[in-house]
Design a protein around this motif. Structure first.
Motif, PDB file in Angstrom:
ATOM      1  N   GLY A   1     -13.302  31.472  24.954  1.00 42.31           N
ATOM      2  CA  GLY A   1     -14.463  31.697  25.822  1.00 42.31           C
ATOM      3  C   GLY A   1     -15.385  32.743  25.242  1.00 42.31           C
ATOM      4  N   ALA A   2     -16.656  32.592  25.484  1.00 50.05           N
ATOM      5  CA  ALA A   2     -17.627  33.560  24.997  1.00 50.05           C
ATOM      6  C   ALA A   2     -17.310  34.944  25.549  1.00 50.05           C
ATOM      7  CB  ALA A   2     -19.037  33.153  25.401  1.00 50.05           C
ATOM      8  N   LEU A   3     -17.249  35.922  24.683  1.00 56.08           N
ATOM      9  CA  LEU A   3     -16.998  37.326  24.998  1.00 56.08           C
ATOM     10  C   LEU A   3     -15.603  37.590  25.585  1.00 56.08           C
ATOM     11  CD1 LEU A   3     -20.510  38.176  26.455  1.00 56.08           C
ATOM     12  CD2 LEU A   3     -19.646  38.791  24.200  1.00 56.08           C
ATOM     13  N   ALA A   4     -14.742  36.623  25.588  1.00 48.89           N
ATOM     14  CA  ALA A   4     -13.374  36.848  26.085  1.00 48.89           C
ATOM     15  C   ALA A   4     -12.655  37.782  25.125  1.00 48.89           C
ATOM     16  CB  ALA A   4     -12.620  35.528  26.189  1.00 48.89           C
ATOM     17  N   GLY A   5     -11.980  38.790  25.662  1.00 50.88           N
ATOM     18  CA  GLY A   5     -11.220  39.721  24.835  1.00 50.88           C
ATOM     19  C   GLY A   5     -12.033  40.387  23.747  1.00 50.88           C
ATOM     20  N   ASP A   6     -13.320  40.557  23.975  1.00 48.93           N
ATOM     21  CA  ASP A   6     -14.180  41.066  22.898  1.00 48.93           C
ATOM     22  C   ASP A   6     -13.943  42.525  22.537  1.00 48.93           C
ATOM     23  OD1 ASP A   6     -15.416  41.829  25.324  1.00 48.93           O
ATOM     24  OD2 ASP A   6     -17.382  41.911  24.383  1.00 48.93           O
TER      25      ASP A   6
ATOM     26  N   PRO B   1      -0.758  42.170   4.286  1.00 47.96           N
ATOM     27  CA  PRO B   1      -0.124  42.224   5.602  1.00 47.96           C
ATOM     28  C   PRO B   1      -1.141  42.180   6.742  1.00 47.96           C
ATOM     29  CG  PRO B   1       0.874  43.828   4.162  1.00 47.96           C
ATOM     30  CD  PRO B   1      -0.320  43.261   3.434  1.00 47.96           C
ATOM     31  N   TYR B   2      -2.323  42.772   6.555  1.00 49.67           N
ATOM     32  CA  TYR B   2      -3.367  42.750   7.570  1.00 49.67           C
ATOM     33  C   TYR B   2      -3.760  41.308   7.888  1.00 49.67           C
ATOM     34  CZ  TYR B   2      -7.897  43.440   9.750  1.00 49.67           C
ATOM     35  OH  TYR B   2      -8.961  43.399  10.615  1.00 49.67           O
ATOM     36  N   LEU B   3      -3.921  40.491   6.873  1.00 52.49           N
ATOM     37  CA  LEU B   3      -4.282  39.092   7.067  1.00 52.49           C
ATOM     38  C   LEU B   3      -3.187  38.326   7.799  1.00 52.49           C
ATOM     39  CD1 LEU B   3      -5.930  38.290   3.625  1.00 52.49           C
ATOM     40  CD2 LEU B   3      -7.060  38.699   5.810  1.00 52.49           C
ATOM     41  N   ILE B   4      -1.946  38.632   7.507  1.00 52.65           N
ATOM     42  CA  ILE B   4      -0.837  37.954   8.179  1.00 52.65           C
ATOM     43  C   ILE B   4      -0.860  38.276   9.673  1.00 52.65           C
ATOM     44  CG2 ILE B   4       1.678  37.868   8.388  1.00 52.65           C
ATOM     45  CD1 ILE B   4       1.762  38.261   5.328  1.00 52.65           C
ATOM     46  N   LYS B   5      -1.115  39.521  10.032  1.00 51.58           N
ATOM     47  CA  LYS B   5      -1.171  39.906  11.438  1.00 51.58           C
ATOM     48  C   LYS B   5      -2.312  39.199  12.152  1.00 51.58           C
ATOM     49  CE  LYS B   5       1.058  44.362  11.130  1.00 51.58           C
ATOM     50  NZ  LYS B   5       0.962  45.788  11.349  1.00 51.58           N
ATOM     51  N   ILE B   6      -3.445  39.095  11.531  1.00 53.75           N
ATOM     52  CA  ILE B   6      -4.586  38.442  12.149  1.00 53.75           C
ATOM     53  C   ILE B   6      -4.320  36.953  12.336  1.00 53.75           C
ATOM     54  CG2 ILE B   6      -7.011  37.813  11.832  1.00 53.75           C
ATOM     55  CD1 ILE B   6      -7.446  40.471  10.529  1.00 53.75           C
ATOM     56  N   LEU B   7      -3.572  36.350  11.454  1.00 53.16           N
ATOM     57  CA  LEU B   7      -3.334  34.918  11.531  1.00 53.16           C
ATOM     58  C   LEU B   7      -2.537  34.501  12.763  1.00 53.16           C
ATOM     59  CD1 LEU B   7      -2.666  34.110   7.783  1.00 53.16           C
ATOM     60  CD2 LEU B   7      -4.707  33.639   9.115  1.00 53.16           C
ATOM     61  N   HIS B   8      -1.948  35.411  13.465  1.00 57.14           N
ATOM     62  CA  HIS B   8      -1.194  35.069  14.668  1.00 57.14           C
ATOM     63  C   HIS B   8      -2.059  35.085  15.920  1.00 57.14           C
ATOM     64  CE1 HIS B   8       2.625  34.957  12.599  1.00 57.14           C
ATOM     65  NE2 HIS B   8       2.295  36.089  11.995  1.00 57.14           N
ATOM     66  N   ASN B   9      -3.366  35.087  15.760  1.00 62.42           N
ATOM     67  CA  ASN B   9      -4.312  35.070  16.871  1.00 62.42           C
ATOM     68  C   ASN B   9      -5.164  33.814  16.790  1.00 62.42           C
ATOM     69  OD1 ASN B   9      -3.940  37.815  18.050  1.00 62.42           O
ATOM     70  ND2 ASN B   9      -4.536  38.431  15.993  1.00 62.42           N
ATOM     71  N   VAL B  10      -5.579  33.330  17.970  1.00 63.70           N
ATOM     72  CA  VAL B  10      -6.540  32.240  18.034  1.00 63.70           C
ATOM     73  C   VAL B  10      -7.688  32.727  18.900  1.00 63.70           C
ATOM     74  CG1 VAL B  10      -6.987  29.898  18.848  1.00 63.70           C
ATOM     75  CG2 VAL B  10      -4.783  30.451  17.811  1.00 63.70           C
ATOM     76  N   ALA B  11      -8.892  32.702  18.374  1.00 65.07           N
ATOM     77  CA  ALA B  11     -10.074  33.123  19.131  1.00 65.07           C
ATOM     78  C   ALA B  11     -11.163  32.079  18.957  1.00 65.07           C
ATOM     79  CB  ALA B  11     -10.552  34.487  18.656  1.00 65.07           C
ATOM     80  N   ILE B  12     -11.604  31.516  20.087  1.00 65.37           N
ATOM     81  CA  ILE B  12     -12.636  30.489  20.059  1.00 65.37           C
ATOM     82  C   ILE B  12     -13.723  30.879  21.048  1.00 65.37           C
ATOM     83  CG2 ILE B  12     -13.147  28.055  20.487  1.00 65.37           C
ATOM     84  CD1 ILE B  12     -10.144  27.500  19.911  1.00 65.37           C
ATOM     85  N   GLY B  13     -14.948  30.970  20.579  1.00 71.33           N
ATOM     86  CA  GLY B  13     -16.074  31.301  21.439  1.00 71.33           C
ATOM     87  C   GLY B  13     -16.871  32.456  20.866  1.00 71.33           C
ATOM     88  N   ARG B  14     -18.122  32.537  21.260  1.00 67.22           N
ATOM     89  CA  ARG B  14     -19.003  33.586  20.745  1.00 67.22           C
ATOM     90  C   ARG B  14     -18.426  34.962  21.046  1.00 67.22           C
ATOM     91  NH1 ARG B  14     -22.955  36.775  22.741  1.00 67.22           N
ATOM     92  NH2 ARG B  14     -23.004  35.732  24.763  1.00 67.22           N
ATOM     93  N   SER B  15     -18.186  35.737  20.023  1.00 68.42           N
ATOM     94  CA  SER B  15     -17.679  37.108  20.081  1.00 68.42           C
ATOM     95  C   SER B  15     -16.281  37.230  20.698  1.00 68.42           C
ATOM     96  CB  SER B  15     -18.652  38.024  20.835  1.00 68.42           C
ATOM     97  OG  SER B  15     -19.912  38.033  20.198  1.00 68.42           O
ATOM     98  N   ALA B  16     -15.580  36.149  20.858  1.00 67.13           N
ATOM     99  CA  ALA B  16     -14.215  36.197  21.395  1.00 67.13           C
ATOM    100  C   ALA B  16     -13.321  36.955  20.422  1.00 67.13           C
ATOM    101  CB  ALA B  16     -13.673  34.792  21.616  1.00 67.13           C
ATOM    102  N   GLY B  17     -12.632  37.979  20.912  1.00 64.22           N
ATOM    103  CA  GLY B  17     -11.718  38.750  20.076  1.00 64.22           C
ATOM    104  C   GLY B  17     -12.366  39.410  18.881  1.00 64.22           C
ATOM    105  N   GLN B  18     -13.631  39.709  18.966  1.00 65.65           N
ATOM    106  CA  GLN B  18     -14.390  40.198  17.806  1.00 65.65           C
ATOM    107  C   GLN B  18     -13.929  41.554  17.270  1.00 65.65           C
ATOM    108  OE1 GLN B  18     -18.528  40.639  18.758  1.00 65.65           O
ATOM    109  NE2 GLN B  18     -18.176  42.158  20.362  1.00 65.65           N
ATOM    110  N   GLU B  19     -13.268  42.367  18.085  1.00 68.11           N
ATOM    111  CA  GLU B  19     -12.861  43.704  17.643  1.00 68.11           C
ATOM    112  C   GLU B  19     -11.393  43.778  17.220  1.00 68.11           C
ATOM    113  OE1 GLU B  19     -14.957  46.268  17.243  1.00 68.11           O
ATOM    114  OE2 GLU B  19     -16.587  44.963  17.902  1.00 68.11           O
ATOM    115  N   ILE B  20     -10.698  42.669  17.163  1.00 68.91           N
ATOM    116  CA  ILE B  20      -9.274  42.684  16.816  1.00 68.91           C
ATOM    117  C   ILE B  20      -9.065  43.341  15.451  1.00 68.91           C
ATOM    118  CG2 ILE B  20      -7.318  41.233  16.143  1.00 68.91           C
ATOM    119  CD1 ILE B  20      -8.108  39.315  18.344  1.00 68.91           C
TER     120      ILE B  20
END
Length: 135
Positions: free
Chosen positions: A31-36, A2-21
């Motif tokens: 974008g780099a560091l966007a939503g990090d 289930p954890y993988l399914i939840k993550i699959l609904h996100n798109v993160a492109i860029g260095r460290s973008a969304g890294q803590e999700i």
């Protein structure tokens, strides 16, 4: 799984973008560091270098260099422009369109600022509308 399914609904492109999700869902981060720092908030659209970098809650739309940069727990905010809503921290339902609109630390909700540096020094006002250059 289930954890993988939840993550699959996100798109993160860029260095460290969304890294803590961890459990955040339905986010688009470009974008780099966007939503990090984003961990659990959902339904965010963060586009630009360091856009929504401190974001923790959901329904944020931030487009531009450091747009909604300091937004930590506010929801339903819209930031469009270079550093728009940069200082917004815990406010809800705010709209900033224009370079450096709501630049200072602001906790007031339901504000609309349109134009270059509109509400530049706003700190806590509620339900205000400012239109034009440095309103």
């Amino acid at each position: 799984m289930p954890y993988l399914i939840k993550i699959l609904h996100n798109v993160a492109i860029g260095r460290s973008a969304g890294q803590e999700i961890t459990t955040a869902t339905q986010n688009t981060i470009v974008g780099a560091l966007a939503g990090d720092a984003l961990t659990t908030g959902g339904s965010n659209t963060l586009i630009g270098y360091e856009a929504g970098t401190a974001s923790q809650d959901g329904a944020q739309t931030a487009i531009g260099y450091r747009a909604a940069y300091s937004a930590t727990s506010g929801v339903r905010n819209v930031a469009v422009g270079d550093q728009s809503l940069r200082g917004l921290t815990t406010a809800n339902d705010c709209i900033g369109i224009g370079t450096q609109s709501f630049y200072a630390t602001c906790t007031g909700s339901a504000n609309i600022g349109l134009g270059y540096r509109s509400f530049f020094g706003c700190t806590s006002g509620h339900s205000n509308v400012g239109v034009g250059y440095q309103t």
